[in-house]
Enzyme design. Structure first.
Site, PDB file in Angstrom:
ATOM      1  CD  GLU A  27      -1.607  -0.402   3.580  1.00 54.66           C
ATOM      2  OE1 GLU A  27      -1.891  -1.759   3.736  1.00 54.66           O
ATOM      3  OE2 GLU A  27      -1.766   0.509   3.925  1.00 54.66           O
ATOM      4  CB  CYS A  31       3.238   7.177   2.978  1.00 52.41           C
ATOM      5  SG  CYS A  31       4.444   6.072   4.388  1.00 52.41           S
ATOM      6  CB  CYS A  46       7.670  -5.438   8.627  1.00 51.01           C
ATOM      7  SG  CYS A  46       8.570  -4.238   9.675  1.00 51.01           S
ATOM      8  CB  CYS A 104       6.356  -2.199  16.064  1.00 48.49           C
ATOM      9  SG  CYS A 104       7.748  -2.098  15.594  1.00 48.49           S
ATOM     10  CB  CYS A 132       3.279  -2.246  12.984  1.00 48.97           C
ATOM     11  SG  CYS A 132       3.339  -1.672  11.505  1.00 48.97           S
ATOM     12  CB  CYS A 146       1.640   0.898   9.157  1.00 48.09           C
ATOM     13  SG  CYS A 146       1.713   2.345   9.583  1.00 48.09           S
TER      14      CYS A 146
HETATM   15  N1  SAH Z   1       9.763   0.559   9.851  1.00 44.46           N
HETATM   16  C1  SAH Z   1       9.600   2.355   9.863  1.00 44.46           C
HETATM   17  C2  SAH Z   1       8.316   2.581   8.742  1.00 44.46           C
HETATM   18  C3  SAH Z   1       7.355   1.863   8.716  1.00 44.46           C
HETATM   19  S1  SAH Z   1       6.105   2.323  10.115  1.00 44.46           S
HETATM   20  C4  SAH Z   1       9.605   2.425  11.318  1.00 44.46           C
HETATM   21  O1  SAH Z   1       9.498   1.633  12.553  1.00 44.46           O
HETATM   22  O2  SAH Z   1       9.671   3.557  11.459  1.00 44.46           O
HETATM   23  C5  SAH Z   1       5.780   3.688  10.188  1.00 44.46           C
HETATM   24  C6  SAH Z   1       5.734   4.540  11.022  1.00 44.46           C
HETATM   25  O3  SAH Z   1       4.053   4.007  11.875  1.00 44.46           O
HETATM   26  C7  SAH Z   1       5.923   4.178  12.234  1.00 44.46           C
HETATM   27  O4  SAH Z   1       6.253   5.570  12.897  1.00 44.46           O
HETATM   28  C8  SAH Z   1       5.267   3.563  12.978  1.00 44.46           C
HETATM   29  O5  SAH Z   1       5.793   2.924  14.733  1.00 44.46           O
HETATM   30  C9  SAH Z   1       3.934   3.622  13.001  1.00 44.46           C
HETATM   31  N2  SAH Z   1       2.953   2.974  13.523  1.00 44.46           N
HETATM   32  C10 SAH Z   1       2.991   1.417  13.151  1.00 44.46           C
HETATM   33  N3  SAH Z   1       1.098   0.746  13.734  1.00 44.46           N
HETATM   34  C11 SAH Z   1       0.907   2.209  14.232  1.00 44.46           C
HETATM   35  C12 SAH Z   1      -0.158   2.292  14.257  1.00 44.46           C
HETATM   36  N4  SAH Z   1      -1.185   1.471  14.486  1.00 44.46           N
HETATM   37  N5  SAH Z   1      -0.910   3.655  14.701  1.00 44.46           N
HETATM   38  C13 SAH Z   1       0.181   4.057  14.758  1.00 44.46           C
HETATM   39  N6  SAH Z   1       1.679   4.399  14.806  1.00 44.46           N
HETATM   40  C14 SAH Z   1       1.868   3.706  13.732  1.00 44.46           C
END
Ligand code: SAH
Length: 348
Positions: free
Chosen positions: A90, A103, A110, A114, A117, A331
């Site tokens: 996406e 974006c 991935c 996390c 996420c 995301c």
């Molecule tokens: N892997 C990279 C970039 C992709 S994630 C990173 O970790 O920065 C992009 C951003 O979205 C990151 O700051 C991530 O922590 C955040 N993110 C992921 N899931 C999320 C969610 N459910 N709510 C808010 N931010 C989220």
């Protein structure tokens, strides 16, 4: 066969030379593919014989639009793109007064794990090549009929876990024959792979580095982000300071507020301790709730309080505006629901 978008001008010149063609043909071909002409047949200043050779060696990989959702509220558009191997990713285009911002995803899935996420729920399928990342920008420009002037590497995937391809992508973005977008209009977001942050710093690029911090101490960060087991916050901060020293660029710290987890007064105090005096900026994000996960978003009062405490203590902070609220999906969620609807959760 090669994807032509994975080539830079020098590579294509080399190819022309090896194939007994004039090197300047490379620039002509790039002139077309960056202007949304994705068929060698239409490149009418390139001789037919050259086009035939090109067709034998290259394909022009532009993903197709599997789904598209447009927000009625602010014009944000989310695209689900499908690559030739059938994989789906996406991209999101946001409209701001200063121009269009995209974006992009850097990996299919991935492997960072996390806890909050959606992109990581099914693990990683594969890296995206430089040309596949680039094509997200080109296809989106074609779809919205306007130029995109800002790029954030904040979609699915961890850019520093796909370092070489992402660096090649950045070269194509800044090239005059390419997208010709200045480095200051690019933001790379990472969960904090410290050695790669240092390597990036040594390149001396002028891009903005965003760090997904999300917690002010190691124990809490470990409970949210597995990468915290590998690199402590001290090590991460040392990497960030090195980046600032080398580039003189202000770092953005992303902090997604999760109700009762990292939005307490104690957390704000620890965060101030950590960041005070540093050339940085905190971006507070109301966490997007993910169906498969338990956590909840902080209340807007809590978010505002957290913000005010940081600002009152000299830490520059903003609250991220929620874009495309009506088209939903954090995301990676769109991709998951698409694949589920197709009854195909392979690798998700
Ligand atoms: N892997 C990279 C970039 C992709 S994630 C990173 O970790 O920065 C992009 C951003 O979205 C990151 O700051 C991530 O922590 C955040 N993110 C992921 N899931 C999320 C969610 N459910 N709510 C808010 N931010 C989220």
């Amino acid at each position: 066969m090669y994807n032509i978008f994975n080539f830079n001008l020098q590579n294509l010149k080399q190819w022309m030379k090896e194939n007994k063609e004039s090197e300047f043909r490379a620039k002509q071909v790039f002139g077309w593919i960056y202007k949304n002409i994705w068929d060698f047949e239409e490149m009418n200043n390139v001789p037919k014989s050259t086009r035939e050779k090109l067709k034998k060696s290259f394909y022009i990989e532009i993903p197709s639009v599997a789904r598209m959702y447009k927000s009625e509220l602010d014009g944000t558009t989310k695209f689900l793109y499908k690559y030739r191997d059938g994989n789906i990713i996406e991209s999101v285009v946001m409209k701001y007064k200063h121009g269009n911002s995209i974006c992009v995803s850097t990996q299919i899935g991935c492997r960072m794990g996390c806890k909050f996420c959606a992109s990581t729920l099914g693990g990683i399928v594969r890296n995206l090549s430089s040309g596949e990342i680039l094509a997200q920008v080109l296809k989106s420009q074609e779809q919205i009929g306007e130029r995109i002037s800002n790029i954030v590497l904040m979609g699915s995937g961890e850019p520093l876990d796909n370092y070489e391809n992402v660096m090649e992508f950045l070269d194509l973005v800044k090239a005059e024959y390419g997208l010709n977008i200045g480095q200051r209009h690019i933001t790379l977001s990472t969960c904090g792979i410290v050695p790669k942050i240092k390597e990036l710093a040594d390149k001396g690029l002028q891009i903005t580095l965003a760090i997904s911090l999300h917690a002010p101490n190691d124990d809490l960060r470990k409970s949210m982000m597995p990468i915290a087991y590998k690199y402590s916050i001290d090590e991460l901060m040392e990497g960030c300071k090195y980046y600032i020293e080398k580039t003189n660029r202000r770092i953005t710290f992303e902090y997604a507020l999760v109700n009762g987890v990292n939005d307490t007064k104690e957390c704000s105090k620890q965060l101030i301790q950590l960041l005070k005096g540093m050339l940085c900026h905190v971006n507070l994000i109301p966490v997007n709730e993910v169906k498969e996960r338990e956590f909840k978003k902080s209340s807007s009062d809590n978010i505002k309080n957290f913000h005010d405490i940081l600002v009152d203590n000299g830490v520059e902070t903003t609250i991220r505006r929620e874009m495309g609220a009506d088209i939903d999906a954090a995301c990676g969620q769109l991709r998951r629901s698409y694949l589920k609807s197709k009854n195909d959760l392979k690798g998700v």
